[in-house]
Design a protein around this motif. Structure first.
Motif, mmCIF file in Angstrom:
data_model
loop_
_atom_site.group_PDB
_atom_site.id
_atom_site.type_symbol
_atom_site.label_atom_id
_atom_site.label_comp_id
_atom_site.label_asym_id
_atom_site.label_seq_id
_atom_site.Cartn_x
_atom_site.Cartn_y
_atom_site.Cartn_z
ATOM 1 N N THR A 167 8.892 8.621 0.227
ATOM 2 C CA THR A 167 7.655 9.391 0.297
ATOM 3 C C THR A 167 7.921 10.801 0.806
ATOM 4 O OG1 THR A 167 6.376 7.377 0.701
ATOM 5 C CG2 THR A 167 5.338 9.455 1.287
ATOM 6 N N GLN A 168 8.700 10.897 1.866
ATOM 7 C CA GLN A 168 9.039 12.226 2.404
ATOM 8 C C GLN A 168 9.820 13.052 1.385
ATOM 9 O OE1 GLN A 168 11.074 11.561 6.100
ATOM 10 N NE2 GLN A 168 9.182 11.799 7.268
ATOM 11 N N ARG A 217 7.569 14.232 -1.545
ATOM 12 C CA ARG A 217 6.548 15.213 -1.168
ATOM 13 C C ARG A 217 7.132 16.598 -0.954
ATOM 14 N NH1 ARG A 217 2.362 12.358 2.993
ATOM 15 N NH2 ARG A 217 1.253 11.186 1.410
ATOM 16 N N ILE A 231 0.834 -1.207 0.000
ATOM 17 C CA ILE A 231 0.000 0.000 0.000
ATOM 18 C C ILE A 231 0.864 1.249 0.000
ATOM 19 C CG2 ILE A 231 -1.655 1.318 1.371
ATOM 20 C CD1 ILE A 231 -2.793 -1.445 2.270
ATOM 21 N N GLU A 232 1.888 1.267 0.843
ATOM 22 C CA GLU A 232 2.774 2.430 0.937
ATOM 23 C C GLU A 232 3.568 2.637 -0.351
ATOM 24 O OE1 GLU A 232 3.333 1.776 5.734
ATOM 25 O OE2 GLU A 232 4.908 1.141 4.353
ATOM 26 N N SER A 233 3.933 1.539 -0.986
ATOM 27 C CA SER A 233 4.695 1.637 -2.237
ATOM 28 C C SER A 233 3.878 2.286 -3.344
ATOM 29 C CB SER A 233 5.145 0.245 -2.688
ATOM 30 O OG SER A 233 6.033 -0.310 -1.761
ATOM 31 N N GLN A 234 2.578 2.069 -3.333
ATOM 32 C CA GLN A 234 1.722 2.674 -4.350
ATOM 33 C C GLN A 234 1.790 4.197 -4.306
ATOM 34 O OE1 GLN A 234 0.017 1.216 -6.907
ATOM 35 N NE2 GLN A 234 1.212 -0.532 -6.229
ATOM 36 N N GLN A 235 1.924 4.735 -3.115
ATOM 37 C CA GLN A 235 2.022 6.184 -2.982
ATOM 38 C C GLN A 235 3.329 6.697 -3.590
ATOM 39 O OE1 GLN A 235 1.856 7.631 1.050
ATOM 40 N NE2 GLN A 235 0.695 9.412 0.354
ATOM 41 N N VAL A 236 4.422 5.972 -3.374
ATOM 42 C CA VAL A 236 5.708 6.365 -3.956
ATOM 43 C C VAL A 236 5.639 6.271 -5.474
ATOM 44 C CG1 VAL A 236 8.155 5.781 -4.136
ATOM 45 C CG2 VAL A 236 7.042 5.771 -1.918
ATOM 46 N N GLU A 268 3.023 6.640 -7.338
ATOM 47 C CA GLU A 268 2.230 7.776 -7.817
ATOM 48 C C GLU A 268 3.070 9.057 -7.844
ATOM 49 O OE1 GLU A 268 -1.543 10.545 -6.425
ATOM 50 O OE2 GLU A 268 -1.046 8.743 -5.305
ATOM 51 N N LEU A 269 3.773 9.318 -6.755
ATOM 52 C CA LEU A 269 4.591 10.532 -6.684
ATOM 53 C C LEU A 269 5.705 10.525 -7.737
ATOM 54 C CD1 LEU A 269 4.828 10.786 -2.799
ATOM 55 C CD2 LEU A 269 3.583 12.338 -4.315
#
Length: 81
Positions: free
Chosen positions: A76-77, A80, A13-18, A20-21
């Motif tokens: 992620t940090q 962002r 789940i967390e990897s999906q955010q990376v 996307e970014l």
């Protein structure tokens, strides 16, 4: 009761955010896009090497997943910012 699939599920789940970014950064193009592409390749090679070393030195797959989650959080940090 601890579920052995919980940490890998969170990693997915967390990897999906990376992802996307990173895709947004790649879509904008330019010098940042090239830098991000190079970063992705080198990070994946380094992470695979680190995971292999962890397993060869007696680490568990849970150790590898935990370390990958740390890398994902750092990315992620960074993305962002």
């Amino acid at each position: 009761m601890f579920n052995p699939f919980f940490a890998p599920l969170l990693l997915a789940i967390e990897s999906q955010q990376v992802i996307e970014l990173r895709l947004v950064r790649l879509a904008w193009g330019g010098q940042e896009s090239w830098a991000e592409m190079n970063s992705m390749v080198f990070e994946k090679i380094a992470a695979a090497t680190e995971a292999t070393a962890t397993l060869l030195t007696g680490g568990t797959p849970d150790d590898v997943v935990a370390r990958y989650r740390e890398h994902v959080a750092a990315n992620t940090q960074r993305l962002r910012a």
